[in-house]
Scaffold this motif. Sequence first.
Motif, short mmCIF file in Angstrom:
data_model
loop_
_atom_site.label_atom_id
_atom_site.label_comp_id
_atom_site.label_asym_id
_atom_site.label_seq_id
_atom_site.Cartn_x
_atom_site.Cartn_y
_atom_site.Cartn_z
N PRO A 72 0.81 -1.23 0.00
CA PRO A 72 0.00 0.00 0.00
C PRO A 72 0.85 1.27 0.00
O PRO A 72 0.40 2.32 -0.45
N GLU A 73 2.07 1.18 0.51
CA GLU A 73 2.95 2.36 0.56
C GLU A 73 3.32 2.85 -0.83
O GLU A 73 3.66 4.04 -1.00
N LEU A 74 3.27 1.97 -1.83
CA LEU A 74 3.70 2.37 -3.18
C LEU A 74 2.88 3.53 -3.74
O LEU A 74 3.38 4.32 -4.54
N ARG A 75 1.62 3.65 -3.31
CA ARG A 75 0.78 4.70 -3.89
C ARG A 75 1.25 6.09 -3.47
O ARG A 75 0.82 7.10 -4.05
N HIS A 76 2.14 6.17 -2.49
CA HIS A 76 2.66 7.47 -2.06
C HIS A 76 4.02 7.78 -2.70
O HIS A 76 4.52 8.88 -2.53
N GLU A 77 4.61 6.81 -3.39
CA GLU A 77 5.91 7.03 -4.02
C GLU A 77 5.72 7.49 -5.46
O GLU A 77 4.67 7.24 -6.07
N PRO A 78 6.71 8.18 -6.04
CA PRO A 78 6.53 8.74 -7.39
C PRO A 78 6.31 7.63 -8.42
O PRO A 78 7.18 6.77 -8.60
N PRO A 79 5.17 7.62 -9.10
CA PRO A 79 4.87 6.53 -10.03
C PRO A 79 5.87 6.41 -11.17
O PRO A 79 6.15 5.31 -11.65
N GLU A 80 6.44 7.56 -11.60
CA GLU A 80 7.41 7.51 -12.70
C GLU A 80 8.69 6.80 -12.31
O GLU A 80 9.47 6.39 -13.17
N ALA A 81 8.90 6.63 -11.01
CA ALA A 81 10.08 5.90 -10.54
C ALA A 81 9.78 4.44 -10.23
O ALA A 81 10.69 3.67 -9.91
N LEU A 82 8.52 4.06 -10.32
CA LEU A 82 8.10 2.71 -9.97
C LEU A 82 7.66 1.86 -11.15
O LEU A 82 8.08 0.71 -11.29
N TYR A 83 6.81 2.44 -11.99
CA TYR A 83 6.08 1.63 -12.97
C TYR A 83 6.64 1.76 -14.38
O TYR A 83 7.06 2.84 -14.80
N ALA A 84 6.63 0.63 -15.07
CA ALA A 84 7.05 0.59 -16.47
C ALA A 84 6.15 -0.38 -17.22
O ALA A 84 5.64 -1.34 -16.64
N SER A 85 5.96 -0.11 -18.48
CA SER A 85 5.13 -1.00 -19.32
C SER A 85 5.95 -2.21 -19.75
O SER A 85 7.09 -2.40 -19.32
N GLU A 86 5.35 -3.02 -20.63
CA GLU A 86 6.00 -4.24 -21.14
C GLU A 86 6.39 -5.17 -19.98
O GLU A 86 7.50 -5.68 -19.89
N GLY A 87 5.44 -5.35 -19.07
CA GLY A 87 5.69 -6.22 -17.93
C GLY A 87 6.71 -5.66 -16.97
O GLY A 87 7.33 -6.40 -16.21
N GLY A 88 6.87 -4.34 -16.98
CA GLY A 88 7.82 -3.69 -16.10
C GLY A 88 9.22 -3.56 -16.68
O GLY A 88 10.11 -3.02 -16.02
N LEU A 89 9.41 -4.00 -17.92
CA LEU A 89 10.77 -4.11 -18.47
C LEU A 89 11.11 -3.07 -19.53
O LEU A 89 12.21 -3.09 -20.07
N LYS A 90 10.22 -2.16 -19.83
CA LYS A 90 10.45 -1.24 -20.95
C LYS A 90 11.74 -0.44 -20.78
O LYS A 90 12.59 -0.42 -21.69
N LEU A 91 11.92 0.21 -19.66
CA LEU A 91 13.10 1.05 -19.48
C LEU A 91 14.38 0.22 -19.32
O LEU A 91 15.45 0.64 -19.76
N ILE A 92 14.26 -0.93 -18.71
CA ILE A 92 15.43 -1.81 -18.58
C ILE A 92 15.89 -2.26 -19.96
O ILE A 92 17.10 -2.27 -20.26
#
Length: 276
Positions: free
Chosen positions: A199-219
Amino acid sequence: MNISTWLKHATEHLKNAGITSAQLDAELLLANTLRKNRTYLHAHLDEEIDPRRVDIAEARLSLRLDRVPLAYILGKKEFYGREFDVSPSVLVPRPESEEMINMLLRLAPQDNQPRTLIDVGTGSGCLGITAALELSDNWHVVLSDISPKALSVAEKNAKKLGAKVFTQKQSLLLGQFEKLDCILANLPYVDKDWKNTSPELRHEPPEALYASEGGLKLIRELIQQAPKHMTNQGLLFIEADEEQHQTIVAFGNQNGFLRLETSGLIVALRFVGTKR
């Protein structure tokens, strides 16, 4: 209200909210409010708390009950034995990320040749600053981030901890001109469709948490960009969910990287310069 009563009250509320570290959180909230350490609390349980301090502690307790990360409430978080300032502009440093530093110190070249390391998506700067303080002086350390607010936090931490680092605003490695011997990357890797996230994740900056393509786009983008910027035998350390590691290693192989080791959430790759 005395210290003992407030701690019992706060701990009960935190437990009812499903916070597993309820007692520790209660103690840290009150200790910070009173500008004392936790040892002081235990030694002065009968001491009355100034009503103004009670109000402050209650306001902080309300934030924690709303699952605001404790680090944001206190404005700081320990990482690798050092205290880093944090704000809602950056991710809260995680103990799991400390393994990246352990692996770096095991695998980094031990010679006195000039070397360059970049911490991509540095956030609070905890990885790059720790690397700068733990490695020898021949390492030139750069902290990069796309967020000016994050870079401001990182610069503040570098100054506070006496780390010689350089900061630059950039997206991944776009515009990078120095050849790199080492890349540290704790990029967004959470898929928004994942279940059972904190639940704490909703308070953290989403641009630093979430990525598309199963979370792997930026990697994936980083791995594709890295070859033209890396020295031969350069090292790339990536933090990601363990279930993503196999995909990351396979994609790394296609772009000239070989797996060195994995530990916890960290994957270490070496650049060998030949696509496979």
